[in-house]
Design a protein around this motif. Structure first.
Motif, PDB file in Angstrom:
ATOM      1  N   GLY A  16      18.897  52.319  42.288  1.00  0.00           N
ATOM      2  CA  GLY A  16      19.370  52.844  43.673  1.00  0.00           C
ATOM      3  C   GLY A  16      20.953  53.401  43.184  1.00  0.00           C
ATOM      4  O   GLY A  16      21.479  52.926  42.358  1.00  0.00           O
ATOM      5  N   PRO A  17      21.413  53.921  44.060  1.00  0.00           N
ATOM      6  CA  PRO A  17      22.728  54.517  43.954  1.00  0.00           C
ATOM      7  C   PRO A  17      24.097  53.458  43.722  1.00  0.00           C
ATOM      8  O   PRO A  17      24.031  52.451  44.716  1.00  0.00           O
ATOM      9  N   ALA A  18      25.054  53.743  43.071  1.00  0.00           N
ATOM     10  CA  ALA A  18      25.928  52.886  42.743  1.00  0.00           C
ATOM     11  C   ALA A  18      26.881  52.888  44.033  1.00  0.00           C
ATOM     12  O   ALA A  18      27.135  53.654  44.705  1.00  0.00           O
ATOM     13  N   PRO A  19      27.240  51.790  44.377  1.00  0.00           N
ATOM     14  CA  PRO A  19      28.361  51.755  45.404  1.00  0.00           C
ATOM     15  C   PRO A  19      29.481  52.537  45.254  1.00  0.00           C
ATOM     16  O   PRO A  19      30.028  52.635  44.234  1.00  0.00           O
ATOM     17  N   ALA A  20      29.939  53.106  46.408  1.00  0.00           N
ATOM     18  CA  ALA A  20      31.228  54.008  46.102  1.00  0.00           C
ATOM     19  C   ALA A  20      32.520  53.257  45.655  1.00  0.00           C
ATOM     20  O   ALA A  20      32.806  52.184  46.223  1.00  0.00           O
ATOM     21  N   ARG A  21      33.157  53.752  45.153  1.00  0.00           N
ATOM     22  CA  ARG A  21      34.691  53.134  44.465  1.00  0.00           C
ATOM     23  C   ARG A  21      35.409  53.595  45.540  1.00  0.00           C
ATOM     24  O   ARG A  21      35.880  54.696  45.631  1.00  0.00           O
ATOM     25  N   GLY A  22      36.675  52.803  45.713  1.00  0.00           N
ATOM     26  CA  GLY A  22      37.780  53.143  46.662  1.00  0.00           C
ATOM     27  C   GLY A  22      38.996  53.345  45.618  1.00  0.00           C
ATOM     28  O   GLY A  22      38.673  53.504  44.311  1.00  0.00           O
ATOM     29  N   GLN A  23      40.071  53.604  46.143  1.00  0.00           N
ATOM     30  CA  GLN A  23      41.192  54.026  45.605  1.00  0.00           C
ATOM     31  C   GLN A  23      41.414  52.624  44.674  1.00  0.00           C
ATOM     32  O   GLN A  23      41.327  51.429  44.928  1.00  0.00           O
ATOM     33  N   PRO A  24      42.117  52.831  43.466  1.00  0.00           N
ATOM     34  CA  PRO A  24      42.471  51.625  42.391  1.00  0.00           C
ATOM     35  C   PRO A  24      43.389  50.801  43.382  1.00  0.00           C
ATOM     36  O   PRO A  24      44.334  51.295  43.996  1.00  0.00           O
ATOM     37  N   GLY A  25      43.182  49.392  43.564  1.00  0.00           N
ATOM     38  CA  GLY A  25      44.052  48.694  44.025  1.00  0.00           C
ATOM     39  C   GLY A  25      45.092  48.219  43.285  1.00  0.00           C
ATOM     40  O   GLY A  25      45.394  48.752  41.985  1.00  0.00           O
ATOM     41  N   PRO A  26      46.041  46.935  43.571  1.00  0.00           N
ATOM     42  CA  PRO A  26      47.108  46.457  42.705  1.00  0.00           C
ATOM     43  C   PRO A  26      46.549  46.176  41.440  1.00  0.00           C
ATOM     44  O   PRO A  26      45.460  45.572  41.393  1.00  0.00           O
ATOM     45  N   VAL A  27      47.242  45.866  40.562  1.00  0.00           N
ATOM     46  CA  VAL A  27      47.060  45.484  38.997  1.00  0.00           C
ATOM     47  C   VAL A  27      46.475  43.815  39.159  1.00  0.00           C
ATOM     48  O   VAL A  27      47.439  43.164  39.959  1.00  0.00           O
ATOM     49  N   ALA A  28      45.378  43.370  38.748  1.00  0.00           N
ATOM     50  CA  ALA A  28      45.055  42.016  38.674  1.00  0.00           C
ATOM     51  C   ALA A  28      45.955  40.987  37.861  1.00  0.00           C
ATOM     52  O   ALA A  28      46.406  41.647  36.937  1.00  0.00           O
ATOM     53  N   GLU A  29      46.292  39.981  38.329  1.00  0.00           N
ATOM     54  CA  GLU A  29      46.873  39.070  37.621  1.00  0.00           C
ATOM     55  C   GLU A  29      46.252  38.767  36.328  1.00  0.00           C
ATOM     56  O   GLU A  29      44.884  38.568  36.386  1.00  0.00           O
ATOM     57  N   PRO A  30      46.693  38.846  35.153  1.00  0.00           N
ATOM     58  CA  PRO A  30      45.977  38.588  33.872  1.00  0.00           C
ATOM     59  C   PRO A  30      45.516  37.089  33.759  1.00  0.00           C
ATOM     60  O   PRO A  30      45.940  36.140  34.434  1.00  0.00           O
ATOM     61  N   ALA A  31      44.340  37.095  33.210  1.00  0.00           N
ATOM     62  CA  ALA A  31      43.975  35.670  32.846  1.00  0.00           C
ATOM     63  C   ALA A  31      44.727  34.666  32.057  1.00  0.00           C
ATOM     64  O   ALA A  31      45.635  35.131  31.196  1.00  0.00           O
ATOM     65  N   ALA A  32      44.728  33.475  32.245  1.00  0.00           N
ATOM     66  CA  ALA A  32      45.597  32.464  31.600  1.00  0.00           C
ATOM     67  C   ALA A  32      44.708  31.951  30.660  1.00  0.00           C
ATOM     68  O   ALA A  32      43.588  31.415  30.808  1.00  0.00           O
ATOM     69  N   LEU A  33      45.015  31.564  29.392  1.00  0.00           N
ATOM     70  CA  LEU A  33      44.161  30.908  28.402  1.00  0.00           C
ATOM     71  C   LEU A  33      44.373  29.444  28.687  1.00  0.00           C
ATOM     72  O   LEU A  33      45.413  29.048  28.882  1.00  0.00           O
ATOM     73  N   ARG A  34      43.439  28.803  28.191  1.00  0.00           N
ATOM     74  CA  ARG A  34      43.203  27.419  28.330  1.00  0.00           C
ATOM     75  C   ARG A  34      43.506  26.878  26.663  1.00  0.00           C
ATOM     76  O   ARG A  34      42.880  27.352  25.883  1.00  0.00           O
ATOM     77  N   GLY A  35      44.162  25.906  26.579  1.00  0.00           N
ATOM     78  CA  GLY A  35      44.454  25.357  25.156  1.00  0.00           C
ATOM     79  C   GLY A  35      45.623  25.899  24.644  1.00  0.00           C
ATOM     80  O   GLY A  35      46.013  25.587  23.557  1.00  0.00           O
ATOM     81  N   GLU A  36      46.424  26.898  25.248  1.00  0.00           N
ATOM     82  CA  GLU A  36      47.790  27.227  24.523  1.00  0.00           C
ATOM     83  C   GLU A  36      48.798  26.244  24.643  1.00  0.00           C
ATOM     84  O   GLU A  36      48.930  25.502  25.838  1.00  0.00           O
ATOM     85  N   SER A  37      49.566  25.896  23.851  1.00  0.00           N
ATOM     86  CA  SER A  37      50.636  25.075  23.756  1.00  0.00           C
ATOM     87  C   SER A  37      51.837  25.569  23.302  1.00  0.00           C
ATOM     88  O   SER A  37      52.255  25.692  22.248  1.00  0.00           O
TER      89      SER A  37
END
Length: 525
Positions: A16-37
């Motif tokens: 079926g058709p892909a859902p329409a995309r809106g305008q780009p939103g705010p930049v998401a917070e980057p992922a945080a790594l587990r195990g970093e010291s």
């Protein structure tokens, strides 16, 4: 609807058709790594400063303690890339003054030698990986690099073999150069050229052969099954390149998304000169009667797999199969009965927009078995009660397809199912995408929802018996976490996380923005 042309074994899913995309939103917070010291990074910096300041003995003691206590901690290299502390420690140890390096080698050579002897005896790469992880700068470490590269080359892991060999070349810009190697550099260069040839990189192989001729014009010995000048042996391979061994996927098998556990599959063979104007057969994908929405609001099917003469699809609650030759269909409802009996839970999530697709499902075929991730996905920041219910329904299920698929073949038979592991003091988890299954092991990504964040982990099952459910994972390791968009902002977790097998590692490429590799055998980051 699924349409299949057997001439090219090409499956196309109409979602079926892909859902329409809106305008780009705010930049998401980057992922945080587990195990970093940060503390381990600080300890490594202090040890390096002691080495620079002439306190080599103190630096060695500090580095050995880090290897013993915190070698698996992740430390930042440049703020974006992270690596285990042990390899940063090895980089520093490789810079020891010659007299101090000799003293340190006297300290670690005996356990390193035992691992090297075990690898020689059994032709097994595993003790060599342990040797390099633990005692890289030891004297046996040099032979270990050479032997491990040879064993991996024999197994077709040409690129990894080349990376290991190049650690024995001081001027090869290796990630961690071995200190003061005694191995003949011409023999190492020749191995690198051969690896390039077998990777199909002929231009690079020719350029590096020119370097070998310039630096070591008379170098000779036993190499690649021949005795004579290395350059002549390699020139014969360049003039008559070895046939590229096809990927294990090919013909009419496509056992997982991307074709194989490394996601590198390609369909081999030429495209027919006369492409058929009509599909060999076509069949509608049956809609779940308890879900009366229309695309794209209803859950789409995901990526198909092809195994044992059939095409298999999953939508997270059912597995549908089609005979590859005739299109004959079979449907197995395998979702928890509570989910099948309560369509309101599946249709009337107040936090979802009608245009939001559910995470795409896929399957894995391995060892004559079919593996599926089943249960309702969690696509938004849910209430704790909903997470608990989703965790109860989430399962990895192993099926036995018909031994002789055909018109009168019996349906698939469920052999076992495994729920996400419970962790003391942590929130309930749900399985992510279909598992990786290879070499008698199984790996699965899972997600937990804690404090408005999604925490991703990888679970390893070793062994993974295709006929009996494993009691518990051999290991579970958290790898990253990222914010979960709260409803009703119109965002959703629109794809399940999949794992990729890359040499000795299992890799999670998170939709939250982190790529993390863990050791496939131990789960070490």
């Amino acid at each position: 609807m699924i349409r299949l042309s057997c001439a090219a074994t090409l499956a196309v899913l109409v979602l079926g058709p892909a859902p329409a995309r809106g305008q780009p939103g705010p930049v998401a917070e980057p992922a945080a790594l587990r195990g970093e010291s940060a503390q381990t990074r600080k300890r490594l910096s202090e040890a390096e400063q002691k080495l620079v300041g002439g306190k080599a003995a103190d630096a060695v003691d500090d580095l050995q303690r880090i290897l013993d206590e915190a070698g698996d901690d992740l430390v930042s290299v440049d703020g974006r890339h992270h690596r285990p502390a042990r390899w940063v420690a090895h980089q520093i140890l490789a810079k020891l003054p010659p007299d101090m390096l000799q003293t340190y080698r006297d300290r670690v050579d005996e356990p390193a030698r035992k691992l090297l002897d075990a690898a020689r005896r059994d032709r097994d790469p595993r003790p060599l990986w342990q040797l390099l992880d633990r005692y890289f700068v030891s004297r046996p470490g040099e032979e270990g690099l050479l032997l491990l590269g040879d064993l991996l080359f024999e197994r077709g892991e040409f690129r990894t073999a080349e990376l290991l060999w190049r650690r024995l070349l001081p001027d090869a810009a290796a990630d961690v150069p071995y200190p003061a190697p005694k191995t003949d550099p011409a023999a190492v260069l020749a191995r690198g050229v051969l690896a390039a040839i077998f990777q199909g990189e002929q231009d690079r192989a020719k350029a590096e052969l020119g370097v070998l001729r310039a630096k070591h014009p008379t170098a000779a010995g036993v190499f690649a099954g021949k005795t004579g000048p290395y350059a002549d042996t390699l020139q014969a391979f360049i003039d008559h390149p070895p046939p590229v061994v096809p990927d294990p996927v090919g013909g009419r098998a496509w056992p997982t998304f991307g074709g194989d556990p490394g996601r590198t599959g390609r369909v081999h063979g030429a495209i027919p000169v006369h492409w058929p104007t009509r599909p060999t057969w076509k069949a509608p994908i049956p809609q779940d009667k308890s879900d009366n929405r229309s695309p794209p609001a209803r859950p789409p099917f995901g990526h198909p797999v092809i195994a044992g003469g059939r095409v298999y699809l999953s939508d997270g609650s059912r597995v549908t199969s089609f005979d590859l030759r005739t299109g004959g269909m079979g449907v197995v409802p395998v979702a928890p009965q509570a989910a099948l009996a309560d369509p309101d839970r599946r249709q009337n999530d107040p936090g979802r927009k009608a245009s939001d697709p559910d995470p795409c499902s896929s399957l894995t075929a391995a060892g004559g078995r079919l593996f599926a991730r089943l249960g309702q996905p969690v696509v938004r920041a849910p209430e704790s009660s909903k997470v608990g219910k989703a965790a109860e329904e989430s399962a990895i299920v192993c099926f036995a397809p018909p031994a002789n698929p055909g018109r009168n073949a019996p349906p698939m038979r469920e052999l076992w199912r495994v729920a996400p592991p419970a962790a003391e003091g942590k929130g309930p988890g749900v399985w992510e995408g279909t598992p990786l299954v290879a070499g008698g092991r199984m790996w699965v990504a899972l997600a937990r929802f804690e404090g408005g964040r999604v925490v991703h982990a990888v679970a390893g099952f070793d062994p993974a018996d295709p006929d009996r459910a494993p009691d518990r994972p051999a290991w579970v390791v958290d790898v990253c976490d990222s914010p979960l968009p709260p409803a009703p902002d119109g965002q959703s977790r629109a794809r399940q996380e999949l794992l990729t097998l890359a040499g000795r590692n299992v890799v999670l490429c998170s939709n939250g923005g982190a790529v993390v590799a863990v050791d496939a055998a131990t789960g070490r980051r």
